[in-house]
Design a protein around this motif. Sequence first.
Motif, short mmCIF file in Angstrom:
data_model
loop_
_atom_site.label_atom_id
_atom_site.label_comp_id
_atom_site.label_asym_id
_atom_site.label_seq_id
_atom_site.Cartn_x
_atom_site.Cartn_y
_atom_site.Cartn_z
N ILE A 23 0.85 -1.20 0.00
CA ILE A 23 0.00 0.00 0.00
C ILE A 23 0.88 1.24 0.00
N VAL A 24 1.90 1.24 0.86
CA VAL A 24 2.82 2.38 0.93
C VAL A 24 3.56 2.53 -0.40
N SER A 25 4.00 1.43 -0.99
CA SER A 25 4.70 1.47 -2.27
C SER A 25 3.79 2.01 -3.37
N ALA A 26 2.53 1.56 -3.38
CA ALA A 26 1.57 2.03 -4.38
C ALA A 26 1.33 3.54 -4.20
N ALA A 27 1.20 3.96 -2.92
CA ALA A 27 1.00 5.38 -2.64
C ALA A 27 2.20 6.19 -3.12
N ILE A 28 3.41 5.69 -2.86
CA ILE A 28 4.63 6.38 -3.30
C ILE A 28 4.67 6.46 -4.82
N ILE A 29 4.31 5.36 -5.48
CA ILE A 29 4.30 5.35 -6.95
C ILE A 29 3.29 6.36 -7.47
N ILE A 30 2.11 6.41 -6.86
CA ILE A 30 1.08 7.37 -7.28
C ILE A 30 1.57 8.80 -7.05
N ILE A 31 2.15 9.04 -5.88
CA ILE A 31 2.67 10.38 -5.56
C ILE A 31 3.76 10.77 -6.55
N LEU A 32 4.68 9.83 -6.84
CA LEU A 32 5.74 10.10 -7.80
C LEU A 32 5.16 10.38 -9.20
N ALA A 33 4.14 9.64 -9.57
CA ALA A 33 3.50 9.86 -10.87
C ALA A 33 2.87 11.25 -10.92
N VAL A 34 2.20 11.64 -9.83
CA VAL A 34 1.58 12.97 -9.77
C VAL A 34 2.65 14.05 -9.86
N PHE A 35 3.73 13.90 -9.10
CA PHE A 35 4.82 14.88 -9.15
C PHE A 35 5.47 14.93 -10.53
N THR A 36 5.61 13.78 -11.17
CA THR A 36 6.19 13.73 -12.51
C THR A 36 5.29 14.47 -13.49
N VAL A 37 4.00 14.25 -13.41
CA VAL A 37 3.06 14.96 -14.28
C VAL A 37 3.12 16.46 -14.00
N MET A 38 3.16 16.84 -12.72
CA MET A 38 3.23 18.25 -12.36
C MET A 38 4.51 18.89 -12.90
N LYS A 39 5.62 18.18 -12.80
CA LYS A 39 6.90 18.69 -13.31
C LYS A 39 6.84 18.80 -14.84
N ALA A 40 6.21 17.83 -15.49
CA ALA A 40 6.08 17.87 -16.95
C ALA A 40 5.26 19.09 -17.36
N VAL A 41 4.18 19.37 -16.62
CA VAL A 41 3.35 20.55 -16.89
C VAL A 41 4.18 21.81 -16.66
N ASP A 42 4.93 21.84 -15.54
CA ASP A 42 5.79 23.00 -15.26
C ASP A 42 6.81 23.20 -16.37
N ILE A 43 7.42 22.14 -16.83
CA ILE A 43 8.41 22.22 -17.90
C ILE A 43 7.76 22.72 -19.18
N SER A 44 6.55 22.23 -19.47
CA SER A 44 5.83 22.67 -20.66
C SER A 44 5.51 24.17 -20.57
N GLU A 45 5.03 24.62 -19.41
CA GLU A 45 4.72 26.04 -19.22
C GLU A 45 5.99 26.88 -19.30
N THR A 46 7.07 26.40 -18.74
CA THR A 46 8.34 27.12 -18.79
C THR A 46 8.84 27.21 -20.23
N SER A 47 8.70 26.13 -20.98
CA SER A 47 9.11 26.15 -22.39
C SER A 47 8.28 27.16 -23.18
N ALA A 48 6.99 27.20 -22.92
CA ALA A 48 6.13 28.17 -23.60
C ALA A 48 6.52 29.60 -23.22
N ALA A 49 6.82 29.81 -21.94
CA ALA A 49 7.23 31.14 -21.48
C ALA A 49 8.56 31.53 -22.12
N ILE A 50 9.48 30.60 -22.26
CA ILE A 50 10.77 30.87 -22.89
C ILE A 50 10.57 31.23 -24.36
#
Length: 184
Positions: A23-50
């Motif tokens: 359960i803890v591993s699944a939660a960590i994987i889900i949290i990591l996936a959410v953070f990865t998606v958030m970082k991808a969105v941030d990178i996309s927004e940063t690229s657009a701003a650049i």
Amino acid sequence: MFRQGEAAMNLNLKKQHFAPLIIVSAAIIIILAVFTVMKAVDISETSAAIEEEERIYESNEEKFTRLAALSLMSDELKESYNRLNKLLPENADEAGLIQHISKLSRNAGINLESIEFDERVVNNNMNVMPVTFSVKGSYSRFVSLMKSIAGGDRLIRFEKIEITRGDTDADGVTVNIRADAFYR
């Protein structure tokens, strides 16, 4: 049988110990996936701003190049501006126009016979003062007068020119001129 029960019990205990870990591993994987998606969105927004900043930078570079070119032409532009201000006085200045045409007529060696002003036309940025004048003299001197007026210190547009041959002098002409003088 005891061993089978003990083995089943050990297996249940191991499953119970692994369940929270899973359960803890699944939660960590889900949290990591959410953070990865958030970082991808941030990178996309940063690229657009650049990209937007690069576009603005290129636009500013173009403006700077145009301004640098204008800066090199600064003296010429100031001279043109001052000449235009001289050609278009602040007011109609009928007396000044009479003096101007009279001086140019004398310089050309032609007689200014009469000068009259018609009703002015007021526009937003350039006003018109219609003027009619008559001169007498030789045709060549009249041509000289026209060149002087066209290249003179006041913006004047010729609207109508009537030339009649003089009675006594074969080279003499009488010229009636309808023109517009401009002012601001």
